[in-house]
Write an enzyme that holds these catalytic residues in place. Structure first.
Site, PDB file in Angstrom:
ATOM      1  CD  GLU A 181       2.258 -11.503   9.708  1.00 19.55           C
ATOM      2  OE1 GLU A 181       2.752 -11.343   8.570  1.00 19.55           O
ATOM      3  OE2 GLU A 181       1.112 -11.119  10.007  1.00 19.55           O
ATOM      4  N   GLY A 208      -1.702 -14.192  13.466  1.00 22.61           N
ATOM      5  CA  GLY A 208      -2.476 -14.500  14.669  1.00 22.61           C
ATOM      6  C   GLY A 208      -3.806 -13.780  14.694  1.00 22.61           C
ATOM      7  CB  ALA A 210       2.630  -0.809   9.402  1.00 23.68           C
ATOM      8  CG  LEU A 220       6.321  -5.282  14.561  1.00 18.86           C
ATOM      9  CD1 LEU A 220       7.318  -5.103  13.422  1.00 18.86           C
ATOM     10  CD2 LEU A 220       6.126  -6.769  14.850  1.00 18.86           C
ATOM     11  NE  ARG A 232       8.791  -7.217  10.712  1.00 17.89           N
ATOM     12  CZ  ARG A 232       9.633  -6.708   9.813  1.00 17.89           C
ATOM     13  NH1 ARG A 232      10.893  -7.112   9.771  1.00 17.89           N
ATOM     14  NH2 ARG A 232       9.245  -5.795   8.935  1.00 17.89           N
ATOM     15  CE  LYS A 279       5.580   5.489  16.710  1.00 18.59           C
ATOM     16  NZ  LYS A 279       7.056   5.320  16.657  1.00 18.59           N
ATOM     17  NE  ARG A 280       5.125   5.486   7.402  1.00 16.87           N
ATOM     18  CZ  ARG A 280       5.565   6.689   7.825  1.00 16.87           C
ATOM     19  NH1 ARG A 280       4.868   7.397   8.705  1.00 16.87           N
ATOM     20  NH2 ARG A 280       6.697   7.173   7.342  1.00 16.87           N
ATOM     21  CD  GLU A 295      -3.342 -11.826  10.662  1.00 14.76           C
ATOM     22  OE1 GLU A 295      -3.799 -12.925  11.028  1.00 14.76           O
ATOM     23  OE2 GLU A 295      -2.494 -11.185  11.340  1.00 14.76           O
TER      24      GLU A 295
HETATM   25  C1  1HE Z   1       5.798   0.640  13.232  1.00 17.90           C
HETATM   26  C2  1HE Z   1       5.279  -0.414  12.441  1.00 17.90           C
HETATM   27  C3  1HE Z   1       4.770  -1.555  13.123  1.00 17.90           C
HETATM   28  C4  1HE Z   1       5.951   1.139  11.107  1.00 17.90           C
HETATM   29  N1  1HE Z   1       4.814  -1.561  14.475  1.00 17.90           N
HETATM   30  N2  1HE Z   1       5.826   0.587  14.559  1.00 17.90           N
HETATM   31  N3  1HE Z   1       4.507  -5.454  10.391  1.00 17.90           N
HETATM   32  C5  1HE Z   1       5.677  -5.282   9.762  1.00 17.90           C
HETATM   33  O1  1HE Z   1       6.617  -6.009   9.930  1.00 17.90           O
HETATM   34  C6  1HE Z   1       5.760  -4.081   8.856  1.00 17.90           C
HETATM   35  C7  1HE Z   1       6.723  -3.071   9.471  1.00 17.90           C
HETATM   36  N4  1HE Z   1       6.657  -1.795   8.787  1.00 17.90           N
HETATM   37  C8  1HE Z   1       7.262  -1.550   7.586  1.00 17.90           C
HETATM   38  O2  1HE Z   1       7.740  -2.438   6.905  1.00 17.90           O
HETATM   39  C9  1HE Z   1       7.257  -0.121   7.112  1.00 17.90           C
HETATM   40  O3  1HE Z   1       7.117   0.715   8.243  1.00 17.90           O
HETATM   41  C10 1HE Z   1       6.147   0.229   6.083  1.00 17.90           C
HETATM   42  C11 1HE Z   1       6.450  -0.464   4.744  1.00 17.90           C
HETATM   43  C12 1HE Z   1       4.772  -0.177   6.578  1.00 17.90           C
HETATM   44  C13 1HE Z   1       6.122   1.765   5.868  1.00 17.90           C
HETATM   45  O4  1HE Z   1       7.430   2.244   5.526  1.00 17.90           O
HETATM   46  P1  1HE Z   1       7.776   3.791   5.710  1.00 17.90           P
HETATM   47  O5  1HE Z   1       9.189   4.004   5.163  1.00 17.90           O
HETATM   48  O6  1HE Z   1       6.683   4.630   5.122  1.00 17.90           O
HETATM   49  O7  1HE Z   1       7.733   4.081   7.292  1.00 17.90           O
HETATM   50  P2  1HE Z   1       8.829   3.729   8.429  1.00 17.90           P
HETATM   51  O8  1HE Z   1       9.894   4.814   8.430  1.00 17.90           O
HETATM   52  O9  1HE Z   1       9.314   2.352   8.316  1.00 17.90           O
HETATM   53  O10 1HE Z   1       7.958   3.821   9.760  1.00 17.90           O
HETATM   54  C14 1HE Z   1       7.497   5.060  10.285  1.00 17.90           C
HETATM   55  C15 1HE Z   1       7.328   4.880  11.781  1.00 17.90           C
HETATM   56  O11 1HE Z   1       6.306   3.910  12.007  1.00 17.90           O
HETATM   57  C16 1HE Z   1       8.574   4.329  12.450  1.00 17.90           C
HETATM   58  O12 1HE Z   1       8.592   4.832  13.776  1.00 17.90           O
HETATM   59  P3  1HE Z   1       9.518   6.096  14.200  1.00 17.90           P
HETATM   60  O13 1HE Z   1       9.232   6.301  15.651  1.00 17.90           O
HETATM   61  O14 1HE Z   1      10.934   5.681  13.898  1.00 17.90           O
HETATM   62  O15 1HE Z   1       9.073   7.235  13.326  1.00 17.90           O
HETATM   63  C17 1HE Z   1       8.328   2.851  12.501  1.00 17.90           C
HETATM   64  O16 1HE Z   1       9.043   2.187  13.542  1.00 17.90           O
HETATM   65  C18 1HE Z   1       6.829   2.822  12.790  1.00 17.90           C
HETATM   66  N5  1HE Z   1       6.219   1.569  12.369  1.00 17.90           N
HETATM   67  N6  1HE Z   1       5.402  -0.083  11.139  1.00 17.90           N
HETATM   68  C19 1HE Z   1       5.334  -0.509  15.153  1.00 17.90           C
HETATM   69  N7  1HE Z   1       4.242  -2.604  12.467  1.00 17.90           N
HETATM   70  C20 1HE Z   1      -2.085 -10.602  14.965  1.00 17.90           C
HETATM   71  S1  1HE Z   1      -0.557 -11.018  14.502  1.00 17.90           S
HETATM   72  C21 1HE Z   1      -0.071  -9.926  13.248  1.00 17.90           C
HETATM   73  C22 1HE Z   1       1.413 -10.030  13.073  1.00 17.90           C
HETATM   74  C23 1HE Z   1       1.955  -8.907  12.256  1.00 17.90           C
HETATM   75  O17 1HE Z   1       1.264  -8.025  11.792  1.00 17.90           O
HETATM   76  S2  1HE Z   1       3.632  -8.963  12.012  1.00 17.90           S
HETATM   77  C24 1HE Z   1       3.951  -7.757  10.802  1.00 17.90           C
HETATM   78  C25 1HE Z   1       4.244  -6.422  11.409  1.00 17.90           C
END
Ligand code: 1HE
Length: 257
Positions: free
Chosen positions: A131, A139, A61, A65, A134, A24-25, A111
């Protein structure tokens, strides 16, 4: 000790804390955030520095989410405060923390990295704040810590436009203090943590707990806090023995870089 999704390994004076959800990265679930808090609250007394790493190709990551369910304002407030409490244990915990960054350092992952004291990035590293895209906001303390690294203008641009910084541009912007070839981040972070662990504990304490507060104080108060901290640090027996070792020609000189 191994907790689900976060591992702790003690290597002499250095604690290696590793996010371990590579599938889940290394997304930060509530369980991961609470485990991090617990680890930094209960490090053994023998530990003098820590490395924070992420298993797999990506450091972190950000927020998991899949847990971002509908919350009312009060629940959202408490969730953010839970992150604040955990990341405060990283920043204002017992020992300096060196982050070994690689791959994605995004959202809450950035963060978390910002709460560490030294950031080492390898060439695969990239930084983003998705963020903005999205429909949410930072936070986990990012609004406080990230502008102090890169300035409010760069952070605003990242969140408004989805801009991604690569490793080289990120280092120039101020995200990381070190940039190393791909795959060498952990070794460099561990080497630095081992070096940090050799410092007098009171010096490390002053750098972690006094310096960031002095930097936020009006100059007049900052000078006074600095004087108090300096007096306490230099009165420690360890400071006296280290200065004597230099004067006796037994301690290393500062070498030209
Ligand atoms: C996740 C998450 C996650 C990956 N929550 N499951 N963060 C983001 O918006 C970043 C979202 N993630 C990405 O943009 C990409 O996953 C990455 C660039 C980090 C990596 O890409 P990649 O191609 O190596 O991996 P992937 O195929 O996108 O993800 C692999 C799996 O990890 C996949 O799940 P699967 O069940 O389909 O295999 C993804 O859904 C899962 N995954 N990132 C949940 N973030 C205190 S407030 C803070 C607010 C925030 O941090 S918002 C920003 C959130």
């Amino acid at each position: 000790m191994t907790q689900k999704d976060v591992q702790l390994e003690i290597r002499g004076p250095v604690a290696v804390v590793r996010l371990s959800r590579p599938a889940k990265r290394n997304a930060l679930s509530d369980g991961v955030i609470l485990a991090l808090r617990g680890i930094f609250e209960t490090l053994p007394d023998t530990v003098r520095a820590a490395v924070l790493d992420g298993e797999g190709e990506h450091f972190c990551a950000g927020l998991d989410l899949s847990e971002l369910k509908e919350r009312d304002a009060g629940q959202g407030l408490h969730h953010s405060r839970m992150w604040h409490a955990a990341l405060e244990r990283v920043q204002y915990g017992p020992v300096p923390v060196v982050a070994a960054l690689h791959g994605a350092v995004v959202g809450g992952g950035l963060e978390l990295a910002s709460a560490c004291h030294i950031r080492v990035a390898d060439e695969s590293t990239f930084y983003a704040l998705p963020e903005g895209s999205r429909g949410i906001f930072v936070g986990g303390g990012g609004a406080v810590r990230i502008p102090r690294l890169i300035g409010a203008a760069r952070m605003t641009d990242m969140m408004l436009t989805g801009r991604v910084y690569n490793a080289a541009d990120g280092e120039r912007a101020g995200f990381a203090q070190y940039l190393v070839p791909q795959g060498q981040g952990f070794d460099k972070a561990f080497e630095l943590a081992t070096r940090v662990a050799e410092n007098a504990p009171l010096t490390n304490y002053a750098l972690m707990h006094a310096l960031p507060r002095i930097a936020e104080q009006p100059a007049d108060q900052g000078f006074m806090t600095e004087a108090l901290m300096a007096a306490i640090a230099q009165s420690a027996p360890e400071a006296k023995s280290r200065v004597k070792a230099f004067l006796d020609g037994k301690a290393a000189k500062v070498k030209k870089a």
